[in-house]
Structures are given as C-alpha cells and as structure tokens.
Design a protein around this motif. Structure first.
Motif, PDB file in Angstrom:
ATOM      1  N   TYR A  73     -11.475  -1.891 -10.017  1.00 27.96           N
ATOM      2  CA  TYR A  73     -10.208  -2.397  -9.499  1.00 27.96           C
ATOM      3  C   TYR A  73     -10.008  -2.064  -8.029  1.00 27.96           C
ATOM      4  O   TYR A  73      -9.262  -2.760  -7.334  1.00 27.96           O
ATOM      5  N   ASP A  76     -11.905  -4.824  -6.431  1.00 34.53           N
ATOM      6  CA  ASP A  76     -11.133  -6.041  -6.673  1.00 34.53           C
ATOM      7  C   ASP A  76     -10.003  -6.172  -5.645  1.00 34.53           C
ATOM      8  O   ASP A  76      -9.788  -7.231  -5.069  1.00 34.53           O
ATOM      9  N   ALA A  77      -9.297  -5.066  -5.395  1.00 37.77           N
ATOM     10  CA  ALA A  77      -8.207  -5.077  -4.413  1.00 37.77           C
ATOM     11  C   ALA A  77      -8.747  -5.328  -3.009  1.00 37.77           C
ATOM     12  O   ALA A  77      -8.151  -6.078  -2.221  1.00 37.77           O
ATOM     13  N   ARG A  78      -9.893  -4.730  -2.681  1.00 39.79           N
ATOM     14  CA  ARG A  78     -10.491  -4.937  -1.360  1.00 39.79           C
ATOM     15  C   ARG A  78     -10.893  -6.391  -1.167  1.00 39.79           C
ATOM     16  O   ARG A  78     -10.614  -6.995  -0.128  1.00 39.79           O
ATOM     17  N   LYS A  80      -9.728  -9.038  -2.683  1.00 42.98           N
ATOM     18  CA  LYS A  80      -8.514  -9.848  -2.581  1.00 42.98           C
ATOM     19  C   LYS A  80      -7.936  -9.762  -1.172  1.00 42.98           C
ATOM     20  O   LYS A  80      -7.574 -10.793  -0.574  1.00 42.98           O
TER      21      LYS A  80
END
Length: 103
Positions: A73, A76-78, A80
């Motif tokens: 996650y 995933d945040a990076r 995004k």
C-alpha cells in the motif's frame, strides 16, 4: 597509534601515525562474496542464475511456483501520487524523489 620523536632539547621533531587497516582480510572476503552473489542474481526474480538456469538431461533441475501477488500500500500510494503529478505535465519525472510516510 602516534609516535612522537623529540630532539635532545625536548622539542618535537617528528610524529608518525600508524593506522589499523579499515578492512581486514576476512572483511574483504565477505565483500567479494557479496559482490559475486549480487552479480549472479537474475535481474527479474533476484534468485541466483546458477540455480534458475540449471539444466540436466535437457530439463530444468528445479521447478518453481509463483504465489498470488499481494499489494504494497505504500507503493500503491506512491504510484497514485506519481500518476496524478504526471497529469500536471511535470518535466523530467524520472528525476523526482518520492518520500513515503506512514500516517
């Protein structure tokens, strides 16, 4: 260790400093072994190529399975944030450094 040499009048004439080696023979052996291990890695799976490419009688020596993927996650945040930033039309995206913080 520093040795000081004085003349007959007690004045400092010379100093000689001897240093311990930063890397002992055992340290060098470990470093070389690590480099050999890194060079022998497959760039894709990071396993040792000597194992993953081994053949015997025309067939692979080892069999491999791949587990179901799981999501990081933080990555995933990076990703995004990178996608959103790319929409803004930034220049030389590959030079940007992305810091990830757990909240």
């Amino acid at each position: 260790m520093t040795e000081r040499e004085y003349d007959d009048d007690g004045r400092l004439v010379r100093t000689v400093t001897t240093w311990e080696p930063r890397w002992l023979e055992e340290d060098m052996a470990w470093a070389k072994a690590y480099l050999r291990w890194k060079v022998g890695q497959c760039p894709g799976c990071r396993l040792q190529l000597s194992e993953t490419t081994a053949m015997q009688d025309g067939a692979p020596v080892h069999q491999y399975t791949v587990a179901d993927p799981f999501r990081c996650y933080a990555c995933d945040a990076r990703i995004k944030a990178q996608d959103e930033h790319a929409k803004k039309g930034s220049v030389r995206e590959q030079a940007l450094l992305w810091q990830i913080e757990q909240v």
